[in-house]
Design a protein around this motif. Structure first.
Motif, short mmCIF file in Angstrom:
data_model
loop_
_atom_site.label_atom_id
_atom_site.label_comp_id
_atom_site.label_asym_id
_atom_site.label_seq_id
_atom_site.Cartn_x
_atom_site.Cartn_y
_atom_site.Cartn_z
N PHE A 134 0.68 -1.15 0.01
CA PHE A 134 -0.02 0.08 0.04
C PHE A 134 0.86 1.32 0.06
CE2 PHE A 134 -2.52 -3.33 2.15
CZ PHE A 134 -3.86 -3.24 1.52
N GLY A 135 0.43 2.21 -0.61
CA GLY A 135 1.27 3.48 -0.56
C GLY A 135 0.85 4.32 -1.86
N PRO A 136 1.02 5.59 -1.87
CA PRO A 136 0.78 6.55 -2.88
C PRO A 136 1.54 6.31 -4.21
CG PRO A 136 2.26 7.66 -1.29
CD PRO A 136 2.02 6.13 -0.56
N PRO A 137 0.87 6.98 -5.57
CA PRO A 137 1.73 6.71 -6.52
C PRO A 137 3.44 7.26 -6.46
CG PRO A 137 -0.41 7.66 -6.89
CD PRO A 137 -0.13 7.58 -5.44
N ASP A 140 -1.33 -5.22 -10.17
CA ASP A 140 -0.75 -4.04 -9.95
C ASP A 140 -2.02 -2.85 -10.04
OD1 ASP A 140 1.52 -2.14 -9.57
OD2 ASP A 140 1.61 -1.84 -11.38
N ASP A 141 -1.91 -2.08 -9.09
CA ASP A 141 -2.98 -0.88 -9.09
C ASP A 141 -4.20 -1.48 -9.22
OD1 ASP A 141 -0.91 1.25 -9.53
OD2 ASP A 141 -1.09 1.10 -11.90
N LEU A 142 -4.50 -2.09 -8.15
CA LEU A 142 -5.81 -2.41 -7.74
C LEU A 142 -6.86 -1.46 -7.61
CD1 LEU A 142 -7.29 -5.09 -6.98
CD2 LEU A 142 -7.43 -4.21 -4.39
N ALA A 143 -6.67 -0.29 -7.44
CA ALA A 143 -7.17 0.91 -7.24
C ALA A 143 -8.03 1.42 -8.55
CB ALA A 143 -6.57 2.21 -6.54
N THR A 190 -0.88 -4.55 -5.31
CA THR A 190 -0.35 -3.11 -5.26
C THR A 190 -1.93 -2.05 -4.97
OG1 THR A 190 0.15 -2.30 -7.15
CG2 THR A 190 1.68 -3.72 -6.19
N ALA A 191 -1.93 -1.32 -4.11
CA ALA A 191 -2.97 -0.24 -4.05
C ALA A 191 -2.75 1.04 -3.50
CB ALA A 191 -4.22 -1.17 -3.49
N ASN A 192 -3.29 1.92 -4.02
CA ASN A 192 -3.00 3.28 -3.60
C ASN A 192 -3.93 3.58 -2.28
OD1 ASN A 192 -1.51 3.74 -5.83
ND2 ASN A 192 -2.88 5.00 -6.80
N ILE A 227 -13.94 0.18 -4.59
CA ILE A 227 -13.67 -0.74 -5.59
C ILE A 227 -14.80 -1.73 -5.69
CG2 ILE A 227 -12.07 -2.52 -6.17
CD1 ILE A 227 -9.80 -0.79 -4.59
N PHE A 228 -15.19 -2.19 -4.44
CA PHE A 228 -16.14 -3.38 -4.57
C PHE A 228 -17.58 -2.72 -4.29
CE2 PHE A 228 -12.23 -5.66 -3.57
CZ PHE A 228 -12.28 -6.67 -4.48
N PRO A 229 -18.45 -3.40 -4.93
CA PRO A 229 -20.01 -2.50 -5.12
C PRO A 229 -20.78 -2.60 -3.73
CG PRO A 229 -20.12 -4.61 -6.35
CD PRO A 229 -18.51 -4.52 -5.79
#
Length: 274
Positions: A112-115, A174-177, A205-207, A216-218
């Motif tokens: 986890f972490g910012p771009p 990569d980039d789940l967000a 990996t996710a932001n 992300i999920f409904p």
């Protein structure tokens, strides 16, 4: 070389082709010449050509695994700047790179972490290290893989498509967000997570932290179920550091004659892909 020797050599070449032993085919004549010259026992000659075939097979296997993994180029543990991400233990990462017990039980790694903080670099570098240790890895942007799985579902092949991913010891998402909050997309993503639970490992990996996965999920139930499966056996790294890319852009904008407003290390100034 006598005609009989020439005939035997040609026969050996044909047999090695039939047996699919390209490593031995490449080296057997040279080793046979050395064996005749030095008077090797038969067992030593056989051991030499068998060892060469084994080494060659290992090299070709790694080449195949690297090609199928689709890892971003140039991302290695040797080039990852651990000093700029102090919350990530180099010793722990190196232990994970061995990939023994945790892969056997289908454990996960979550970054986890910012771009710009090095998540993609670290994930690809771990993938490369695992391949070098004989494992199979597949790297994909989450949106790309989800779209492939959606197509498979429309063609009534989702179960088969997910099963094919079982060939990989670790699946890197990569980039789940960037998965859109769409019922069709997130449902296939959830089915993938559920199918690999406690069987095959994932690195994600996710932001956003878990608290924001509702974007992300409904629905909350699916969010909780996905998080529960991912964290049950997981190593989690919080990589909350400034973006290397942003630092590099600011340095370029300042130019060589304008001093920085605050001190930065040389390593921290290097851009790193997220």
């Amino acid at each position: 070389m006598t005609s009989k020797t020439t005939l035997d050599a040609a026969r050996v070449e044909l047999l090695l082709n039939e047996l699919r032993l390209p490593g031995i085919k490449l080296m057997w004549a040279k080793l046979a010449e050395q064996s005749d010259k030095e008077g090797w026992p038969a067992a030593r000659f056989l051991a030499a050509i068998a060892e060469h075939e084994m080494v060659d097979r290992g090299r070709r296997r790694m080449e195949r695994h690297l090609t199928e993994a689709r890892l971003p180029a140039g991302k290695t543990l040797a080039t990852f700047d651990f000093e700029s991400v102090p919350m990530v233990s180099k010793a722990q990462v190196m232990a994970l790179a061995a990939g023994d017990e945790w892969l056997a039980k289908g454990a996960n790694i979550l970054l986890f972490g910012p771009p710009g903080g090095g998540k993609s670099h670290l994930s690809a570098a771990l993938g490369l290290a695992l391949i070098e240790n004989g494992r199979r890895v597949f790297f994909a942007r989450t949106t790309d893989l989800v779209q492939r799985l959606q197509i498979a579902r429309r063609e009534f092949g989702l179960e088969s498509a997910i099963a094919k991913l079982d060939r990989y010891d670790m699946l890197i998402l990569d980039d789940l967000a960037y998965v859109t909050k769409d019922q069709a997309e997130t449902s296939v993503l959830f089915e993938l997570i559920a199918a690999r639970y406690e069987r095959r490992s994932m690195l994600i990996t996710a932001n956003q932290p878990f608290g924001e996965w509702g974007q992300i999920f409904p629905d909350q139930a699916m969010t909780l179920a996905a998080v529960d499966r991912l964290v049950h056996h997981a190593t989690i790294f919080e990589m909350n550091v400034p973006s290397y890319r942003r630092k590099a852009a600011l340095d370029r904008k300042r130019g060589p004659g304008r001093p920085a407003t605050h001190a930065t290390s040389k390593k921290a100034e290097k851009p790193d892909a997220d």
